[in-house]
Write a protein that holds these residues in place. Structure first.
Motif, PDB file in Angstrom:
ATOM      1  N   GLY A 159      13.869  13.546   6.351  1.00 13.52           N
ATOM      2  CA  GLY A 159      13.283  13.171   7.642  1.00 13.52           C
ATOM      3  C   GLY A 159      11.803  13.746   7.416  1.00 13.52           C
ATOM      4  N   SER A 160      11.342  14.449   6.278  1.00 10.82           N
ATOM      5  CA  SER A 160       9.974  14.773   6.171  1.00 10.82           C
ATOM      6  C   SER A 160       8.836  13.749   5.866  1.00 10.82           C
ATOM      7  N   LYS A 161       7.814  13.900   6.171  1.00 18.57           N
ATOM      8  CA  LYS A 161       6.718  12.964   5.940  1.00 18.57           C
ATOM      9  C   LYS A 161       6.030  13.106   4.562  1.00 18.57           C
ATOM     10  N   GLU A 162       5.837  11.939   3.837  1.00 18.10           N
ATOM     11  CA  GLU A 162       5.247  12.026   2.551  1.00 18.10           C
ATOM     12  C   GLU A 162       4.467  10.837   2.383  1.00 18.10           C
ATOM     13  N   TRP A 163       3.833  10.575   1.449  1.00 24.72           N
ATOM     14  CA  TRP A 163       2.948   9.421   0.945  1.00 24.72           C
ATOM     15  C   TRP A 163       3.863   9.016  -0.085  1.00 24.72           C
ATOM     16  N   ASN A 164       3.933   7.386   0.127  1.00 23.23           N
ATOM     17  CA  ASN A 164       4.962   6.932  -0.753  1.00 23.23           C
ATOM     18  C   ASN A 164       4.680   5.294  -0.502  1.00 23.23           C
ATOM     19  N   TYR A 165       5.421   4.488  -1.414  1.00 18.70           N
ATOM     20  CA  TYR A 165       5.136   3.296  -1.255  1.00 18.70           C
ATOM     21  C   TYR A 165       6.579   2.707  -0.594  1.00 18.70           C
ATOM     22  N   PRO A 166       6.580   2.232   0.682  1.00 14.63           N
ATOM     23  CA  PRO A 166       7.538   1.875   1.488  1.00 14.63           C
ATOM     24  C   PRO A 166       8.078   0.418   1.026  1.00 14.63           C
ATOM     25  N   PHE A 167       7.461  -0.363   0.523  1.00 13.29           N
ATOM     26  CA  PHE A 167       7.691  -1.868   0.345  1.00 13.29           C
ATOM     27  C   PHE A 167       8.205  -2.010  -1.285  1.00 13.29           C
ATOM     28  N   LYS A 168       8.961  -3.110  -1.291  1.00 13.10           N
ATOM     29  CA  LYS A 168       9.559  -3.734  -2.654  1.00 13.10           C
ATOM     30  C   LYS A 168       9.179  -5.229  -2.768  1.00 13.10           C
ATOM     31  N   ASP A 169       8.740  -5.606  -3.943  1.00 12.95           N
ATOM     32  CA  ASP A 169       8.779  -6.749  -4.302  1.00 12.95           C
ATOM     33  C   ASP A 169       8.037  -7.985  -3.473  1.00 12.95           C
ATOM     34  N   GLY A 170       6.943  -7.224  -2.715  1.00 12.97           N
ATOM     35  CA  GLY A 170       6.245  -7.997  -1.679  1.00 12.97           C
ATOM     36  C   GLY A 170       6.939  -8.534  -0.470  1.00 12.97           C
ATOM     37  N   PRO A 208       0.842  -1.376  -0.146  1.00 13.95           N
ATOM     38  CA  PRO A 208      -0.121  -0.201  -0.183  1.00 13.95           C
ATOM     39  C   PRO A 208       0.784   1.237  -0.038  1.00 13.95           C
ATOM     40  N   LYS A 209       0.068   2.261  -0.512  1.00 16.97           N
ATOM     41  CA  LYS A 209       0.708   3.669  -0.290  1.00 16.97           C
ATOM     42  C   LYS A 209       0.312   4.271   1.209  1.00 16.97           C
ATOM     43  N   CYS A 210       1.187   4.882   1.670  1.00 16.78           N
ATOM     44  CA  CYS A 210       1.111   5.361   3.038  1.00 16.78           C
ATOM     45  C   CYS A 210       2.141   6.300   3.391  1.00 16.78           C
ATOM     46  N   LEU A 211       1.517   7.085   4.694  1.00 19.28           N
ATOM     47  CA  LEU A 211       2.541   8.061   5.128  1.00 19.28           C
ATOM     48  C   LEU A 211       3.969   7.488   5.860  1.00 19.28           C
ATOM     49  N   ILE A 212       5.039   7.944   5.198  1.00 19.94           N
ATOM     50  CA  ILE A 212       6.362   7.452   5.669  1.00 19.94           C
ATOM     51  C   ILE A 212       7.195   8.753   5.854  1.00 19.94           C
ATOM     52  N   THR A 213       8.011   8.266   6.764  1.00 22.34           N
ATOM     53  CA  THR A 213       9.275   9.293   6.981  1.00 22.34           C
ATOM     54  C   THR A 213      10.499   8.868   6.108  1.00 22.34           C
ATOM     55  N   ASN A 214      10.486  10.174   5.361  1.00 20.40           N
ATOM     56  CA  ASN A 214      11.659  10.181   4.167  1.00 20.40           C
ATOM     57  C   ASN A 214      13.174   9.934   4.881  1.00 20.40           C
ATOM     58  N   ARG A 256       5.591  -1.616  10.022  1.00 16.67           N
ATOM     59  CA  ARG A 256       5.644  -0.437  10.751  1.00 16.67           C
ATOM     60  C   ARG A 256       6.271   0.796  10.180  1.00 16.67           C
ATOM     61  N   LEU A 257       6.717   0.432   9.163  1.00 16.85           N
ATOM     62  CA  LEU A 257       7.120   1.732   8.072  1.00 16.85           C
ATOM     63  C   LEU A 257       6.022   2.445   7.640  1.00 16.85           C
ATOM     64  N   CYS A 258       4.722   1.967   7.722  1.00 16.31           N
ATOM     65  CA  CYS A 258       3.624   2.733   7.196  1.00 16.31           C
ATOM     66  C   CYS A 258       3.239   3.413   8.620  1.00 16.31           C
ATOM     67  N   GLU A 259       3.524   4.646   8.836  1.00 12.53           N
ATOM     68  CA  GLU A 259       3.138   5.502  10.122  1.00 12.53           C
ATOM     69  C   GLU A 259       1.637   5.697  10.208  1.00 12.53           C
ATOM     70  N   SER A 260       0.861   5.882   8.900  1.00 11.80           N
ATOM     71  CA  SER A 260      -0.450   6.425   8.911  1.00 11.80           C
ATOM     72  C   SER A 260      -0.989   6.060   7.419  1.00 11.80           C
ATOM     73  N   PRO A 261      -2.099   5.729   7.415  1.00 11.40           N
ATOM     74  CA  PRO A 261      -3.060   5.246   8.480  1.00 11.40           C
ATOM     75  C   PRO A 261      -3.076   4.040   9.179  1.00 11.40           C
ATOM     76  N   GLU A 262      -3.737   4.034  10.309  1.00  9.86           N
ATOM     77  CA  GLU A 262      -3.342   2.845  11.200  1.00  9.86           C
ATOM     78  C   GLU A 262      -4.069   1.650  10.597  1.00  9.86           C
ATOM     79  N   ASN A 263      -3.494   0.675  10.564  1.00 16.50           N
ATOM     80  CA  ASN A 263      -3.941  -0.714  10.355  1.00 16.50           C
ATOM     81  C   ASN A 263      -4.154  -0.672   8.674  1.00 16.50           C
ATOM     82  N   LEU A 264      -3.391   0.017   7.941  1.00 14.00           N
ATOM     83  CA  LEU A 264      -3.585   0.327   6.623  1.00 14.00           C
ATOM     84  C   LEU A 264      -3.207  -1.087   5.734  1.00 14.00           C
TER      85      LEU A 264
END
Length: 206
Positions: A127-138, A117-123, A148-156
């Motif tokens: 160190g800025s907050k941004e919406w991005n894809y934190p995972f790679k290749d499943g 999923p696309k979620c709010l992460i810390t660059n 835990r890399l996905c900081e928001s939304p909760e339980n995304l």
């Protein structure tokens, strides 16, 4: 089982699957059960795989399959079985449409599960907050600590994982059902439908 009766059973099964796929896709527009702007929604959700592919596009084959059982098989060029055979041939075309629609949803869901999923992460750079894809290749599928890399939304992550998995499974079932009807329609085109009009003649004789 008559080819028309088999088609009706397939149509009855496809309708609730189409509804469930549509609902699942709509829920994906509310990541983690929250309301977000377009930046907070995964790109794959906007492809409308469950709404268009396995939803709207699947309604047409399902309705055609449902109508085959009651289709009038008599009175076509003096051959009683001609009408039924033509209807079964038409169902093959709609079955192909169903395969394309469900296949589209299947591919979109598989890609979405692989990307995560696309979620709010810390660059990590600034160190800025941004919406991005934190995972790679499943990689998150086997390593829940990465969630835990996905900081928001909760339980995304479990939200997207569950809904896209359901879309993947249901669209896969739709592909199989439409493929079965394609074979069933071919048999109905060649042999007619049971003994309604006969397999070799229009007088009810075999």
């Amino acid at each position: 089982m008559c080819s028309g009766g088999c088609a009706k059973c397939l149509g009855v099964t496809l309708i609730p699957l189409a509804v469930l796929c549509t609902i699942a896709n709509i829920l994906l527009f509310f990541p983690g059960g929250t309301v977000q702007d377009s930046n907070g929604i995964s790109t794959e959700v906007w492809y409308f795989g469950g709404i268009l592919g396995s939803g709207v596009l699947m309604v047409f084959p399902a309705l055609v399959f449902l109508g085959l059982k009651n289709n009038d098989c008599c009175g076509c060029c003096g051959n009683e079985s001609c009408g039924k055979r033509f209807a079964m041939f038409t169902s093959i075309i709609f079955a192909a449409v169903g395969v394309v629609g469900a296949g589209y949803c299947f591919i979109v869901s598989a890609v979405a599960l692989n990307l995560g999923p696309k979620c709010l992460i810390t660059n990590p750079v600034n160190g800025s907050k941004e919406w991005n894809y934190p995972f790679k290749d499943g990689n998150y599928l086997a390593d829940h600590d990465l969630w835990r890399l996905c900081e928001s939304p909760e339980n995304l992550v479990p939200w997207n994982l569950t809904l896209f998995s359901l879309l993947l499974i249901m669209s896969g079932i739709q592909v199989v059902l439409c493929a079965i009807q394609a074979i069933n329609g071919l048999l109905g085109t060649i042999c007619g439908d049971c003994k309604c009009c006969g397999c070799c003649g229009g007088d009810g004789t075999v």
